[in-house]
Design a protein around this motif. Structure first.
Motif, short mmCIF file in Angstrom:
data_model
loop_
_atom_site.label_atom_id
_atom_site.label_comp_id
_atom_site.label_asym_id
_atom_site.label_seq_id
_atom_site.Cartn_x
_atom_site.Cartn_y
_atom_site.Cartn_z
N VAL A 178 -30.87 12.75 26.91
CA VAL A 178 -31.13 13.19 25.55
C VAL A 178 -29.80 13.19 24.80
O VAL A 178 -28.84 13.85 25.22
N VAL A 179 -29.72 12.43 23.72
CA VAL A 179 -28.47 12.31 22.95
C VAL A 179 -28.77 12.56 21.48
O VAL A 179 -29.92 12.72 21.07
N GLY A 180 -27.69 12.59 20.69
CA GLY A 180 -27.85 12.74 19.25
C GLY A 180 -27.19 13.95 18.66
O GLY A 180 -27.40 14.27 17.48
N LEU A 181 -26.37 14.66 19.43
CA LEU A 181 -25.65 15.80 18.88
C LEU A 181 -24.59 15.33 17.90
O LEU A 181 -24.03 14.25 18.04
N SER A 182 -24.28 16.16 16.93
CA SER A 182 -23.39 15.76 15.85
C SER A 182 -21.94 15.69 16.30
O SER A 182 -21.53 16.34 17.27
N SER A 183 -21.16 14.91 15.56
CA SER A 183 -19.72 14.80 15.84
C SER A 183 -18.99 16.10 15.55
O SER A 183 -17.97 16.41 16.17
N SER A 184 -19.51 16.91 14.63
CA SER A 184 -18.87 18.20 14.35
C SER A 184 -18.98 19.14 15.54
O SER A 184 -18.06 19.90 15.84
N PHE A 185 -20.11 19.08 16.23
CA PHE A 185 -20.27 19.89 17.44
C PHE A 185 -19.34 19.38 18.54
O PHE A 185 -18.83 20.16 19.34
N ALA A 186 -19.11 18.07 18.56
CA ALA A 186 -18.23 17.49 19.59
C ALA A 186 -16.80 18.00 19.46
O ALA A 186 -16.04 17.98 20.44
N SER A 187 -16.42 18.46 18.27
CA SER A 187 -15.04 18.90 18.07
C SER A 187 -14.69 20.12 18.90
O SER A 187 -13.51 20.36 19.19
N ILE A 188 -15.69 20.92 19.32
CA ILE A 188 -15.37 22.08 20.16
C ILE A 188 -14.89 21.65 21.54
O ILE A 188 -14.30 22.45 22.27
N ASP A 189 -15.15 20.39 21.88
CA ASP A 189 -14.70 19.88 23.17
C ASP A 189 -13.59 18.84 23.03
O ASP A 189 -12.67 18.82 23.84
N LEU A 190 -13.66 18.01 22.01
CA LEU A 190 -12.78 16.83 21.94
C LEU A 190 -11.64 16.95 20.94
O LEU A 190 -10.81 16.04 20.87
N LYS A 191 -11.57 18.01 20.16
CA LYS A 191 -10.50 18.14 19.18
C LYS A 191 -9.14 18.02 19.85
O LYS A 191 -8.84 18.68 20.84
N ASP A 192 -8.30 17.14 19.29
CA ASP A 192 -7.01 16.86 19.90
C ASP A 192 -6.01 17.98 19.63
O ASP A 192 -5.80 18.38 18.48
N VAL A 193 -5.39 18.47 20.70
CA VAL A 193 -4.33 19.47 20.60
C VAL A 193 -3.19 19.03 21.50
O VAL A 193 -3.33 19.01 22.73
#
Length: 349
Positions: A178-193
């Motif tokens: 099941v896919v289709g989650l938004s890119s904004s939600f992905a930022s909680i995992d993938l945001k570059d630091v």
């Protein structure tokens, strides 16, 4: 019999050993500070030095390919799911319940529920995340009730509940991804630091918090005590069942948080992939007992073991070894780590 006497102008003579006489025990040989430090420090950091040697060997064997920034980014930004799974497993291992076979299914439950609720049912992503993580904690509580209060064997319960949960996730996902989650939600995992995803720092934070709880709080000491000898802990006034139950709930909660980050990072989840995490999780937790605190389950040792194994596997893959190497690597690590832990335990007792 030789009796020491004090003569005029002379110091007391040393006593002479005579068969049948009781003499004072000889003073223990004092080790040089450097030798004592090495003997104490070396076992705690052996895996770290092997890790360094491994990096050097791979760098020499693959000049210009391994020792690069992107390679280390790949190592450190791809293990967050495993970090949370191992922390969840540590919760129960520390209190003496060594075989929780349901953890990967619990993580898959959360990782599948979020996209199902958001994409298929139109839920708000925050509400879906809270409900899904709560479902993981409830799964841990279910295991805890059966194991702690009904006395059912931990292997039977977790194997059965893990299979049940996997079946439920396959049902709600219609047997597929099941896919289709938004890119904004992905930022909680993938945001570059600082060149790494923010989820890497979540893992570091949770490892440090867990380490502090185990080493510096009454709760952590009680968890260790329960894991060492629950009957003695009970006689000492510790509420053993409450601690054991709480460990299962916390383990489920940590798996749920890991599932949330996993689904956010990839935009969905395939529940069929849940089982692939089981062997790496147990292998890294067992290997972690050879780091920092030899013979004891500890979060920092487990954290080091995760990236040690990831480095070894990636290096072999860059050398051209086929994809099956990860299964061989994790399987061999589990066998070796359990053997070493057993030997250390015998040495300590």
């Amino acid at each position: 019999m030789n009796v020491p006497t004090r003569q005029e102008g002379h110091a007391m003579e040393e006593p002479v050993s005579v068969i049948g006489e009781v003499t004072a025990p000889a003073a223990p040989t004092r080790q040089r500070p450097g030798v004592a430090f090495v003997r104490e420090f070396a076992p705690r950091t052996a895996i770290i030095w092997i890790w360094v040697i491994m990096i050097v060997i791979y760098s020499l064997a693959e000049p210009g390919l391994f020792f690069r920034g992107p390679t280390f980014q790949t190592i450190f930004d791809s293990q967050q799911t495993l970090v949370f799974l191992t922390l969840g497993l540590l919760c129960t291992m520390i209190i003496g319940e060594y075989v929780d076979l349901s953890i990967c299914s619990v993580l898959g439950l959360t990782a599948t529920m979020i996209p199902v609720l958001v994409v298929n049912e139109g839920w708000n992503v925050a509400a879906a995340s809270v409900v899904s993580v709560a479902a993981a904690a409830a799964a841990g509580a279910f295991n805890g009730v059966l194991i702690v209060y009904f006395g059912v064997n931990v292997i039977v319960v977790t194997l059965g509940s893990g299979t049940l949960i996997l079946g439920l996730t396959l049902w709600i996902s219609h047997l597929g991804e099941v896919v289709g989650l938004s890119s904004s939600f992905a930022s909680i995992d993938l945001k570059d630091v600082l060149g790494l995803p923010v989820s890497f720092y979540y893992g570091v934070a949770f490892v440090l918090i867990f380490t502090y709880i185990l080493g510096c709080t009454p709760l952590g000491r009680r968890m260790r005590f329960v894991g060492a000898n629950p009957e003695v802990a009970r006689l000492s006034g510790i509420r053993v069942n409450r601690i054991r139950f709480g460990a299962f709930v916390m383990g489920g909660l940590l798996c749920g948080l890991g599932g949330m980050l996993t689904s956010a990072g990839i935009g969905g989840f395939d529940p069929n992939s849940s089982a692939t995490y089981l062997l790496p999780t147990f292998a890294t937790v067992m290997l972690g007992t050879a780091v920092i605190q030899p013979g004891r389950f500890n979060p920092i040792g487990t954290f080091v073991a995760i990236y040690f194994l990831a480095t070894g596997i990636l290096g072999l893959e860059l050398l051209g070894v086929a994809g099956w190497v990860s299964d061989v690597f994790y399987g061999a690590t589990l066998v070796v780590a359990v053997t070493v832990a057993t030997l250390l335990h015998r040495r300590l007792i």
